[in-house]
Design an enzyme around this catalytic site. Structure first.
Site, PDB file in Angstrom:
ATOM      1  N   HIS A 264     -16.967 -41.921   8.835  1.00 24.59           N
ATOM      2  CA  HIS A 264     -14.825 -41.867   9.041  1.00 24.59           C
ATOM      3  C   HIS A 264     -14.572 -42.562  10.309  1.00 24.59           C
ATOM      4  O   HIS A 264     -15.533 -42.575  11.123  1.00 24.59           O
ATOM      5  CB  HIS A 264     -14.204 -41.387   8.727  1.00 24.59           C
TER       6      HIS A 264
ATOM      7  N   HIS B 281     -11.881 -42.817  13.128  1.00 18.99           N
ATOM      8  CA  HIS B 281     -10.081 -41.764  13.192  1.00 18.99           C
ATOM      9  C   HIS B 281      -9.677 -42.876  13.960  1.00 18.99           C
ATOM     10  O   HIS B 281      -9.688 -44.161  14.794  1.00 18.99           O
ATOM     11  CB  HIS B 281     -11.167 -40.921  14.565  1.00 18.99           C
TER      12      HIS B 281
HETATM   13  P1  AMP Z   1     -15.798 -35.504  13.296  1.00 19.55           P
HETATM   14  O1  AMP Z   1     -15.821 -34.770  14.137  1.00 19.55           O
HETATM   15  O2  AMP Z   1     -16.093 -37.081  13.269  1.00 19.55           O
HETATM   16  O3  AMP Z   1     -17.029 -36.153  12.108  1.00 19.55           O
HETATM   17  O4  AMP Z   1     -14.515 -35.622  12.521  1.00 19.55           O
HETATM   18  C1  AMP Z   1     -13.932 -34.791  11.819  1.00 19.55           C
HETATM   19  C2  AMP Z   1     -12.887 -34.684  11.192  1.00 19.55           C
HETATM   20  O5  AMP Z   1     -11.866 -34.493   9.901  1.00 19.55           O
HETATM   21  C3  AMP Z   1     -11.906 -33.871  12.602  1.00 19.55           C
HETATM   22  O6  AMP Z   1     -11.376 -34.335  13.161  1.00 19.55           O
HETATM   23  C4  AMP Z   1     -11.567 -32.707  11.344  1.00 19.55           C
HETATM   24  O7  AMP Z   1     -10.050 -32.576  12.104  1.00 19.55           O
HETATM   25  C5  AMP Z   1     -11.178 -33.678   9.835  1.00 19.55           C
HETATM   26  N1  AMP Z   1     -11.257 -32.862   9.006  1.00 19.55           N
HETATM   27  C6  AMP Z   1     -11.503 -31.556   8.620  1.00 19.55           C
HETATM   28  N2  AMP Z   1     -11.705 -30.911   7.168  1.00 19.55           N
HETATM   29  C7  AMP Z   1     -10.331 -31.775   7.091  1.00 19.55           C
HETATM   30  C8  AMP Z   1      -9.824 -31.664   5.702  1.00 19.55           C
HETATM   31  N3  AMP Z   1      -9.719 -30.906   4.589  1.00 19.55           N
HETATM   32  N4  AMP Z   1      -8.394 -32.483   5.907  1.00 19.55           N
HETATM   33  C9  AMP Z   1      -8.463 -32.927   6.443  1.00 19.55           C
HETATM   34  N5  AMP Z   1      -9.777 -33.393   7.504  1.00 19.55           N
HETATM   35  C10 AMP Z   1     -10.425 -32.671   8.399  1.00 19.55           C
END
Ligand code: AMP
Length: 135
Positions: free
Chosen positions: A98, A100
């Site tokens: 993903h 950001h």
């Molecule tokens: P990463 O650390 O790059 O894997 O980022 C994962 C991101 O997913 C984090 O910024 C979380 O806040 C976000 N995240 C986790 N669960 C959810 C959810 N249910 N809805 C939206 N974002 C989420």
């Protein structure tokens, strides 16, 4: 592999979805660095950039560009951080690729800069040679 994002994609877990097409969705991050912090997520689960087919990655980046433009237009962002935590050692929490897209403002006071290190004498040339993609 089932991740929290596959559950969001199939609708099992709710999300605020701001875009969807055949290859990806864009949702708002539930714990944003700043309001409007968005995640561009391929519908198929690849855990890393290298696993993702080139054409899908190119599409994801096209959507990142659209999201970036939208954050600047609607939320008056002065800038954005576009970040991929590509693997656990890089801080990736969800093992589903993903991107950001984080709105930034001149006076937001956030410090997202990466710490800096340095090269020893002659080291940058050696590393550059070992990484040369043009050969
Ligand atoms: P990463 O650390 O790059 O894997 O980022 C994962 C991101 O997913 C984090 O910024 C979380 O806040 C976000 N995240 C986790 N669960 C959810 C959810 N249910 N809805 C939206 N974002 C989420």
């Amino acid at each position: 592999m089932a991740t929290i994002f596959t559950k969001i994609i199939d609708g099992t877990i709710p999300s605020i979805r701001i875009y969807e097409d055949e290859l990806c969705i864009v949702i708002l991050d539930i714990a944003p660095v700043a309001k409007g912090h968005a995640l561009v997520i391929p519908k198929q689960c690849w855990s890393s950039v290298v696993e993702c087919p080139e054409e899908v990655f190119a599409h994801i980046m096209k959507i990142v560009q659209k999201v970036d433009k939208r954050l600047r237009e609607v939320l008056a962002a002065d800038a954005t951080n576009i970040v991929i935590n590509d693997g656990p050692a890089a801080g990736q929490e969800v093992p589903h690729l993903h991107v950001h897209v984080i709105p930034r403002y001149v006076k937001d006071g956030l410090k997202l800069q990466m710490p800096k290190t340095s090269y020893g004498q002659g080291e940058i040339e050696v590393v550059g040679e070992s990484l040369n993609l043009s050969r």
